[in-house]
Design an enzyme around this catalytic site. Structure first.
Site, PDB file in Angstrom:
ATOM      1  N   GLU A 445      19.283 -39.071  -6.720  1.00  0.00           N
ATOM      2  CA  GLU A 445      17.906 -39.449  -6.447  1.00  0.00           C
ATOM      3  C   GLU A 445      17.217 -38.338  -5.646  1.00  0.00           C
ATOM      4  OE1 GLU A 445      17.807 -42.567  -3.568  1.00  0.00           O
ATOM      5  OE2 GLU A 445      15.634 -42.502  -3.366  1.00  0.00           O
ATOM      6  N   ASP A 518      20.085 -43.097  -2.000  1.00  0.00           N
ATOM      7  CA  ASP A 518      20.074 -43.442  -0.582  1.00  0.00           C
ATOM      8  C   ASP A 518      20.584 -44.859  -0.356  1.00  0.00           C
ATOM      9  OD1 ASP A 518      19.073 -41.033   0.086  1.00  0.00           O
ATOM     10  OD2 ASP A 518      16.972 -41.686   0.234  1.00  0.00           O
ATOM     11  N   ASP A 520      19.264 -47.186   1.187  1.00  0.00           N
ATOM     12  CA  ASP A 520      18.199 -48.087   1.633  1.00  0.00           C
ATOM     13  C   ASP A 520      17.671 -48.892   0.444  1.00  0.00           C
ATOM     14  OD1 ASP A 520      16.847 -46.258   0.149  1.00  0.00           O
ATOM     15  OD2 ASP A 520      15.672 -45.423   1.814  1.00  0.00           O
ATOM     16  N   ASP A 522      14.923 -48.642  -1.313  1.00  0.00           N
ATOM     17  CA  ASP A 522      14.460 -47.806  -2.419  1.00  0.00           C
ATOM     18  C   ASP A 522      15.621 -47.289  -3.244  1.00  0.00           C
ATOM     19  OD1 ASP A 522      11.814 -47.959  -2.307  1.00  0.00           O
ATOM     20  OD2 ASP A 522      11.458 -45.944  -1.464  1.00  0.00           O
TER      21      ASP A 522
END
Ligand code: 0RA
Length: 674
Positions: A445, A518, A520, A522
């Site tokens: 990403e 990541d 998180d 997102d």
């Protein structure tokens, strides 16, 4: 740190077994029996898959499957699974009870034979549909072998019988405790913590399968209790498969009412083959077909699924041909699959399982049986429900028009590929080796993390493909749209094995495809989008165990020049303790001590990685990419029903439930059993 969190074969570390049964005066026969169970303890993975979380929960399923067999045979209506505070689990049913009479061959109680002999758990009457003791079930004796304590209670013929065991070895005789007017079996077992890496049952994991079983067997009521947390759930679905389909599509908009079809094929002297199907259409584009044989999820499909598919196409086409409104475009099979959610449940006496994961039904006659049931019953349904028929055919017509457009753009993509011949995408930093089994592709990403990964990797065998932000949601788009998406085309080309029906896993240019995003919300959204793409268009990569998720650390701890990484909060706290010990401090951290983003405790600097981009190439290599030190999660589709529902939730069109779901399950990938 192990490279992958999966099967560790139990060959080393096998605890020595006490062989004290001889003192109990058992016959030679029973000693042979015990030797059988020794094999299970020596190589548990061979019998229950692995000794991780997954194998642990398999124990419960194994016992429950035996109760379900009683239900399939028509003798059991209630099953209760309880997770007790002492770490044990009990499974109670009101079936016939395990037979307690003298076993004519072994000259001991049949109950003891069933509990202590490998593969003796199945029914002795071979006229039933079997889940347990078959290819998938290994019998309650395996559960017994892998339990430090197990007690069975049988209510049968007016008496209560009990026997206790330790690691598969009887520690009591079969004893009569008193009278009863009920029938049934209670098996309470405590998994052996010298065998399993974890012995902590997870309620959500237990209930997933129980709910599925309740949908598939509307005659049973399954109660699930967690005494540790005071939780109780009762599953009983009068509507069976209709309820199941609605449950899966709960968060998407359906365009027709569920269609339920069932039939039975009787053949002389044999248990009839039962076929039940329920399907409906939603306003999405993907196809969701779940299939079961004797309650086992046939992930790889088989003759029952092909029978359903061909009959669905044929019957709907025949109806369209007979109605001038609908015969403008030629409808094909895939047009009838857009937005289709279907559940096929077959019950038959002697299923043959084939395929990579032995989850593909092989019985040849089933295809014809299913086909004729669907042709008949669906034909009748369409004739008597013209309004519903119209909606289905209108949807298929739209799909056909889109398909024709898609073919054009696909040809465009192909031609373009042909022009560029073996051109790989420019963004791909390929590896040097050309032997797929040695090569890995990291799909990363963001460009900045992609940059670090490119610098940090071992270019000999690691390729990097950076993605720009979010990819298209394939669950919500037709193939035309999907192929227009540059990120997705890049992924298809980099892997080099095609997509959709033409996907050929043998052509994949890498042995491992690793998704790195990541830690998180997102990142997990991007991971879901990617998983959806692989799930929908390159599924064999998942079946063949080639898809992985990278596990970047969450924290960096620094003391002086030394650096440490922690992958979760618990590891962070343990690391703080370790550093303190090393540096001669003894203060303990409270379990709920707040640790902010960057903090310094006793000179230990603790920082939270906000994203992959924060790590420099060397850190990224060391923590997330180096096969010696990294942890990878392998993506599996064990619980296809749950995966289907999660994808619908995340990708469907109802916004509010999705938001709630994401908030509640920031780590939902776990539910996908990765
Ligand atoms: C062997 C034979 C029969 C039933 C069972 C085993 C049986 C096993 C389990 C395990 C959990 N619950 C169970 N219920 C039954 C057939 C009994 C008969 O023919 O009467």
């Amino acid at each position: 740190m192990p490279e992958e969190n999966q099967i560790l074969n139990g060959e080393d570390n096998i605890p020595e077994q006490p062989v004290e049964q001889i003192e109990n005066g058992y016959s030679e026969d029973s000693i042979k029996v015990l030797e059988g169970l020794e094999a299970v303890r020596k190589r548990p993975a061979m019998y229950i898959g692995d000794t991780s979380d997954r194998g642990l929960h398999h124990l419960i399923h194994e016992v429950v499957d035996n109760s379900i067999d009683e239900a399939l045979a028509g003798y059991c209506k209630n099953i209760k699974v309880t997770l007790h505070t002492d770490g044990s689990c009990s499974v109670e049913d009101d079936g016939r009870g395990i037979p307690t009479g003298l076993h004519t061959v072994k000259q001991i109680s049949t109950l003891e034979v069933v509990m202590c002999t490998l593969h003796a758990g199945g029914k002795f009457d071979n006229v039933s549909y079997k889940v347990s003791g078959g290819l998938h079930g290994v019998g309650v004796s395996c559960v017994n072998a892998l339990s430090s304590d197990l007690k069975v209670t049988v209510y049968r013929e007016g008496l209560i019988h009990t026997q206790s065991y330790s690691r598969g070895i009887p520690i009591t005789q079969v004893e009569v405790q008193g009278k009863t007017d009920r029938t049934g079996t209670v098996i309470r077992f405590k998994p052996d913590d010298t065998i399993f890496k974890t012995v902590n049952f997870r309620f959500d994991r237990v209930t997933e399968r129980l709910r599925e079983l309740a949908f598939l067997n509307p005659e049973v009521t399954i109660t699930s209790i967690d005494e540790r947390e005071s939780l109780e759930e009762v599953y009983h679905y009068q509507g069976g498969l209709v309820d199941f389909v609605q449950y899966i599509d709960e968060l998407v908009t359906s365009v027709v009412k569920p269609v339920y079809l069932s039939g039975e094929e009787k053949n002389e002297n044999k248990t009839p083959t039962q076929c039940e199907i329920c399907f409906q259409y939603n306003n999405g584009y993907s196809e969701n077909v779940l299939s079961y044989v004797n309650n086992i999820n046939t992930i790889e499909g088989g003759t029952h699924v092909s029978g359903f598919r061909s009959a669905l196409t044929r019957t709907l086409n025949a109806y369209a041909a007979a109605n001038s409104k609908f015969n403008k475009v030629q409808l094909s099979g895939e047009d009838f699959r857009e937005g289709l959610t279907a559940i096929i449940s077959i019950k038959l006496a002697e299923p043959q399982f084939e395929g990579q994961t032995k989850t593909k039904l092989g019985n040849g006659d089933i295809e014809g049986i299913v086909r004729s049931i669907v042709n008949d019953k669906l034909g009748q349904f369409l004739d008597s429900n013209p309004a519903e028929a119209k909606k289905i055919l209108e949807k298929a017509t739209l799909a056909a028009e889109a398909r024709i457009a898609a073919r054009k753009s696909r040809e465009l993509v192909r031609r373009k590929n042909a022009l560029e011949s073996s051109m790989l995408p420019g963004k791909l930093a390929d590896c040097a080796l050309r032997t797929p089994e040695d090569c890995e592709l990291y799909i990363v990403e963001g460009d900045s993390a992609g940059g670090s990964a490119k610098q940090g990797r071992d270019r000999k065998f690691q390729a990097i493909l950076p993605l720009k932000g979010k990819i298209l949601n394939v669950q919500k788009a037709r193939l035309t749209k999907i192929l227009e998406n540059e990120e997705i085309r890049t992924i298809f080309t980099a892997i080099g094995a095609g997509f959709d029906e033409a996907f050929d896993v043998e052509k994949a240019r890498y042995g491992k495809i690793i998704l790195m995003a990541d830690a998180d919300i997102d990142g997990s959204h991007i991971r879901t989008l990617l998983l959806t793409l692989f799930f929908g268009y390159m599924q064999d990569l998942i079946f063949r165990g080639k898809l992985y998720i990278a596990q970047p650390p969450l924290y960096k701890l620094k003391k002086g020049k030394r650096e440490y990484y922690a992958y979760n909060d618990q590891e962070r706290d343990e690391t703080i303790q370790r550093i303190r010990k090393e540096f001669g401090k003894t203060r303990t951290v409270e379990a709920d001590e707040e640790i902010p983003d960057v903090e310094s405790v006793d000179g230990i600097i603790i920082s939270r990685f906000k994203g992959l981009g924060e790590m420099n190439p060397e850190q990224l290599w060391q923590t997330t990419m180096n096969p010696e030190t990294r942890t990878l999660l392998k993506v599996t589709i064990e619980d296809a029903a749950n995966a289907a529902r999660i994808f619908q939730t995340l990708m469907g069109d109802k916004v509010e439930p999705r938001r709630e779901f994401i908030e509640k399950n920031a780590q939902y990938v776990k539910n996908l059993d990765v």
